[in-house]
Each structure stands twice: as C-alpha cells, then as structure tokens.
Design a protein around this motif. Sequence first.
Motif, PDB file in Angstrom:
ATOM      1  N   VAL A 278       0.958  -1.104   0.171  1.00 34.82           N
ATOM      2  CA  VAL A 278       0.046   0.093  -0.045  1.00 34.82           C
ATOM      3  C   VAL A 278       0.962   1.245   0.095  1.00 34.82           C
ATOM      4  CG1 VAL A 278      -1.481   1.361   1.387  1.00 34.82           C
ATOM      5  CG2 VAL A 278      -2.247  -1.289   0.864  1.00 34.82           C
ATOM      6  N   ILE A 279       2.193   1.134   0.902  1.00 36.08           N
ATOM      7  CA  ILE A 279       2.901   2.254   0.923  1.00 36.08           C
ATOM      8  C   ILE A 279       4.068   2.337  -0.280  1.00 36.08           C
ATOM      9  CG2 ILE A 279       4.740   3.371   2.372  1.00 36.08           C
ATOM     10  CD1 ILE A 279       3.193   1.829   4.613  1.00 36.08           C
ATOM     11  N   LEU A 280       4.506   1.165  -0.389  1.00 39.62           N
ATOM     12  CA  LEU A 280       5.592   1.145  -1.487  1.00 39.62           C
ATOM     13  C   LEU A 280       5.233   1.313  -2.898  1.00 39.62           C
ATOM     14  CD1 LEU A 280       7.676  -1.490   0.039  1.00 39.62           C
ATOM     15  CD2 LEU A 280       7.777   1.280   0.359  1.00 39.62           C
ATOM     16  N   ALA A 281       3.959   0.658  -3.392  1.00 43.68           N
ATOM     17  CA  ALA A 281       3.547   0.418  -4.773  1.00 43.68           C
ATOM     18  C   ALA A 281       3.301   1.907  -5.407  1.00 43.68           C
ATOM     19  CB  ALA A 281       2.309  -0.228  -4.927  1.00 43.68           C
ATOM     20  N   PRO A 282       2.849   2.947  -4.925  1.00 44.51           N
ATOM     21  CA  PRO A 282       2.711   4.289  -5.603  1.00 44.51           C
ATOM     22  C   PRO A 282       4.251   4.914  -5.808  1.00 44.51           C
ATOM     23  CG  PRO A 282       1.188   3.998  -3.628  1.00 44.51           C
ATOM     24  CD  PRO A 282       2.053   2.832  -3.538  1.00 44.51           C
ATOM     25  N   VAL A 283       5.235   4.267  -5.085  1.00 40.38           N
ATOM     26  CA  VAL A 283       6.456   5.074  -5.560  1.00 40.38           C
ATOM     27  C   VAL A 283       7.216   3.634  -6.492  1.00 40.38           C
ATOM     28  CG1 VAL A 283       8.561   5.695  -4.385  1.00 40.38           C
ATOM     29  CG2 VAL A 283       6.657   6.038  -2.883  1.00 40.38           C
ATOM     30  N   PHE A 284       7.354   2.943  -6.028  1.00 42.98           N
ATOM     31  CA  PHE A 284       8.085   1.792  -6.861  1.00 42.98           C
ATOM     32  C   PHE A 284       7.482   1.687  -8.274  1.00 42.98           C
ATOM     33  CE2 PHE A 284       9.545  -0.421  -2.895  1.00 42.98           C
ATOM     34  CZ  PHE A 284      10.760   0.595  -2.591  1.00 42.98           C
ATOM     35  N   VAL A 285       6.203   1.458  -8.418  1.00 38.90           N
ATOM     36  CA  VAL A 285       5.735   1.172  -9.755  1.00 38.90           C
ATOM     37  C   VAL A 285       6.117   2.316 -10.684  1.00 38.90           C
ATOM     38  CG1 VAL A 285       3.428   0.684 -10.872  1.00 38.90           C
ATOM     39  CG2 VAL A 285       3.852  -0.443  -8.639  1.00 38.90           C
ATOM     40  N   PRO A 286       5.660   3.405 -10.496  1.00 41.04           N
ATOM     41  CA  PRO A 286       5.991   4.606 -11.402  1.00 41.04           C
ATOM     42  C   PRO A 286       7.438   4.699 -11.742  1.00 41.04           C
ATOM     43  CG  PRO A 286       4.329   5.434  -9.677  1.00 41.04           C
ATOM     44  CD  PRO A 286       4.828   4.016  -9.337  1.00 41.04           C
ATOM     45  N   ILE A 287       8.202   4.605 -10.630  1.00 41.07           N
ATOM     46  CA  ILE A 287       9.523   4.930 -10.853  1.00 41.07           C
ATOM     47  C   ILE A 287      10.160   3.723 -12.014  1.00 41.07           C
ATOM     48  CG2 ILE A 287      11.956   4.157  -9.999  1.00 41.07           C
ATOM     49  CD1 ILE A 287      10.955   5.521  -7.339  1.00 41.07           C
ATOM     50  N   MET A 288       9.749   2.291 -11.635  1.00 42.55           N
ATOM     51  CA  MET A 288      10.117   1.306 -12.664  1.00 42.55           C
ATOM     52  C   MET A 288       9.417   1.453 -13.982  1.00 42.55           C
ATOM     53  SD  MET A 288      12.016  -0.599 -10.729  1.00 42.55           S
ATOM     54  CE  MET A 288      12.304  -2.139 -11.448  1.00 42.55           C
ATOM     55  N   MET A 289       8.263   2.168 -14.070  1.00 41.09           N
ATOM     56  CA  MET A 289       7.447   2.297 -15.401  1.00 41.09           C
ATOM     57  C   MET A 289       8.152   3.352 -16.118  1.00 41.09           C
ATOM     58  SD  MET A 289       3.370   2.161 -14.229  1.00 41.09           S
ATOM     59  CE  MET A 289       2.742   2.416 -16.086  1.00 41.09           C
ATOM     60  N   ASN A 290       8.785   4.363 -15.638  1.00 45.03           N
ATOM     61  CA  ASN A 290       9.721   5.320 -16.241  1.00 45.03           C
ATOM     62  C   ASN A 290      10.959   4.672 -16.708  1.00 45.03           C
ATOM     63  OD1 ASN A 290       7.581   7.250 -16.023  1.00 45.03           O
ATOM     64  ND2 ASN A 290       8.409   7.906 -13.901  1.00 45.03           N
TER      65      ASN A 290
END
Length: 506
Positions: free
Chosen positions: A409-421
């Motif tokens: 819940v905490i990490l997905a909003p940070v990690f997912v966009p970073i890795m998508m970019n």
Amino acid sequence: MANHHEKTSGSNKILFRILDGIEWVGNKLPSPLLLFALLALIVILSSALFSGVSVTNPTSGEVITVNNLLTIDGLQYIFQNAVDNFIGFAPLGAVLVTMLGIGLAEQTGLVQAALKGTVFSFPGKLLTAALVFAGVMSSIAVNAGYIVLPPLGAALFLGLGRHPLAGLTAAFAGVSGGFGANLFLTSTDAILAELTAEAAATIDPAYADTIAVSMNWFFAMVSVVLVTAVGTWVTTRIVEPRLGNYEGNGTEEDIETLAVQEKKGMRYAGVGFLITAAVMAYLSIGPLRGDEKYLESPFFDSLVFVIFILFFVPGLIYGITTKVIQNDKDLTQFLGKTMASMSGYIALAFTAGQFIAYFGETNMGTVIAIKGAAFLNNTGFDGFGLILVFILITMGINFFIGSSSAKWVILAPVFVPIMMNLGYSPEFTTVIYRLSDSVTNIITPLLLYFPMIIAFAQRYDKSIGIGTLISMMLPYSVALLISWVILLFIWILLGIPVGPGAEIYY
C-alpha cells in the motif's frame, strides 16, 4: 540445542560457527516475552525522540507524523488499549482455536497413529520436500499454514527419528519463505494486483485496466519448484547436520505396526474426515459462498474454524473408537491439556501484542517505509542495479512492517511509477517486491507468527530463544535470496512474461 560439527566439512564448519555465533548473540537477549516488552518500551521512548518527524503519503498526499506515546493522549492510549492490544493480537485467537482441534487429534493418539502409518507408507527421501511443498501451497488458506504445518512438521520428524526442529524449520520456510509462490491464484494475488493497478494508473490509466489477478502466475508457479528445492537442500545439508541428534525431552514415536484398535480408529477417523471435508466443500460453494469474489467469500474468512473442525471431528471419532474418550469429562480434560500447553504462548502474545500495536500507533513503520522508498528514488540507479537496491530496501522495510499488503500500500505508489519510467512493467515490479518480501519473512521478529513459531519450538527445547530461531532460518533466507535473484536475472535475460499477458517491459 546440541551441535555436532565433528563430521562436517570444512566449509560447513565455518558456516556452523557463524550460525552458532548468531545464535549465541541472539540468545543473550532476554526471553521472547521480556524482549517484546523491552521492544515495546523502546518504541515508546523512540516515539518521543522522533516526535514530529513527518513524511507525505505518496498515495493520498496525507502528511504522516510520528506520534509521541509519552504525551497525555499517548499514555491514555497505552493504558486504555492494553487489553484490546492483547486480545486483538492477530494470531492469538486463530492459534488457540486451531490448536483445540489439532490438540484433540494429538491427545487422543490420532496424530501418533498417523505418524506410524506414515513411516511405512511415505518415501523417506521425499518427506522433507513434501513438507516444504505443503508449506508453499498453504498460502491458498492465507495464514493457516503458519498454525498447522510447523507443529505437525516437528511431530512428523520426531516420529521418524529425525530432529523435530528440522521439521519445524522446513515447514516454516515453506509457509513463510514461499508465501509469494503458489501453483494456484490466492487472495494475495488479488490484493496485490489491485494495489499495483492503482499505482500504475498514475502513469497510464489505460494500462492499469489490463492488470489482472494472474499477473504473476507464471513466476509464482516456477517459484514453487525453486522454494521446494532450496528449502529441501537447506534442511538436509545445513539445518539437520547442524542440529545433530535430538537429545531433548521428546521421545521418538513407536514405529511398530498399528494395533488392531488403532487401525480401526484410523479407518473411522478417515471416513469422518472425508465426510467432514465433503460438508466443508459444499458449504464453500453453497451457504458460505457469499456474493463477493470466491477468495473473499465467508468461507475463506472462516478458514480457522474450518481447520478446527477438520481436525476436531477425526480426533473425536478416533478417541471414541479406541475408547480413549469415554465421556464428556475425558473430552474436556483433553481440550484443557491442549490449552495448558499453550500457556507460554498466551503470555508471550500479551507483550508481543503491545509492541506491534505501539509500533503501528506511532506511525514509525510507515515513516521508515516511505523514507526508504524516497531513498531508492534518489539513488540514481537503473537497470539491474536498481532492481538489487529495490530488493534490499524492501527486505529492510520488512523488519519494520510485517504485512505484505500493508507494505505494498505504501511502496507501490512509489516503486511502480519509478520502474515504469525506467521501462519495467508494473507486473514485473510486483514480482520483485513479492520475492523481496518473502526472503526476510522467516527472520523478522515483527512477523505476527514469529512468536508462535518460537513457542512451538520450545516444546522440544525450552532454551530456544529468538537467536536460535533466526540462526536456523537464516540459511533459508540467504539461499532463497540468491536463488531468486539468479532466477530473476534469467527471467529478464530470456524475456519470459511473468504472467498471462504480463511482459517484463512496459
């Protein structure tokens, strides 16, 4: 715990000395009950020290601040919620209810009779692999595997003349280390997929709509084989040789053939189990099906009670058939003995419950997780280097937040966009997170079921503490980490989808 290093190879001797050192240091800590009390006190003092430290939640934009428990409001919380923190300690009720069923089966002799039958029917060389595999697959029943398999694994190994703690650790490694792997889709897949889709929507809403519950299925299925193989190897090559021969108070089960009355009891208990299982199967698709998704149905919410019934009914039938249970007083006595054997765990649950509750109330775990994610964003790493840093940070955060879904819940909003970019798909990012989370589950005392595993282990060795358990589980953690990173590298190299339609690259 007895250690017999004389017949081991030179490399193993070095490894055993390192693990012995970890165990020695860990066991210099106070007893688990007192340790959790001290940790609760440290959380209270730390909340005052870091009071006012804040972060912004990347999901909601909410500012999260460390709450000081040494204020008037904080002290009121501590005193007013002490009982609720104890009763609300998640594993407590589940463990006690499940152990009522398992305990009756054990007290009446059904478990011992089943062990005897196992000796003559199960290939000994496959036993360890079967136990680890069962642990991995138990995530279908969410957390039920933590409660059922470690004590049964220990009893099974003891019955076969092997060290019971090796059976306990093998089962624990499968259940906890393999929590992110399964041949089937589980409720965890559904929860993580939803959270991943929400995070991906911030970059590409159209792509987020394509993320399915099966997004990690291919990788999860292959991981079942990996965890089973690694868990079996570590148990037989490292854990058992280090433990040596069991010299505790437990006794090896009599492995003579079953007596006539025992065979009769086993037959009747088996029939009772099949009938009960059939009833439970009907309930799962009938009255307990519910209107929600199947994995979120009332049946799955009732699995603890279902497991209790599945053990209780055969245990009762076996006891009546073998005349061990002749009246209601005998039944009450057996159930009382089971609860008495859990008294140490009940006491431990009180201090562990306070520690976990205080940690959540202060928000320190959330603050640490968000700051760790921010650190990853600022490292400047890309490619496989970023993946390794991602893994290490997630492993570290797992020592502060035990719940897999709560961390995501905490990490997905940070990690997912970073890795998508950087060109990596949200599905692949979730795979990295799941393996990172799994490898440290078995060595973090903040795992809700960690105190329970210690309590189970102390049945066979009263001196066991946190250091002993961590030293036994650390080889599994390291071996799984290395193996999974290698598998991940091969997966990237070959470009295999991690699930149906879920490519590695975005």
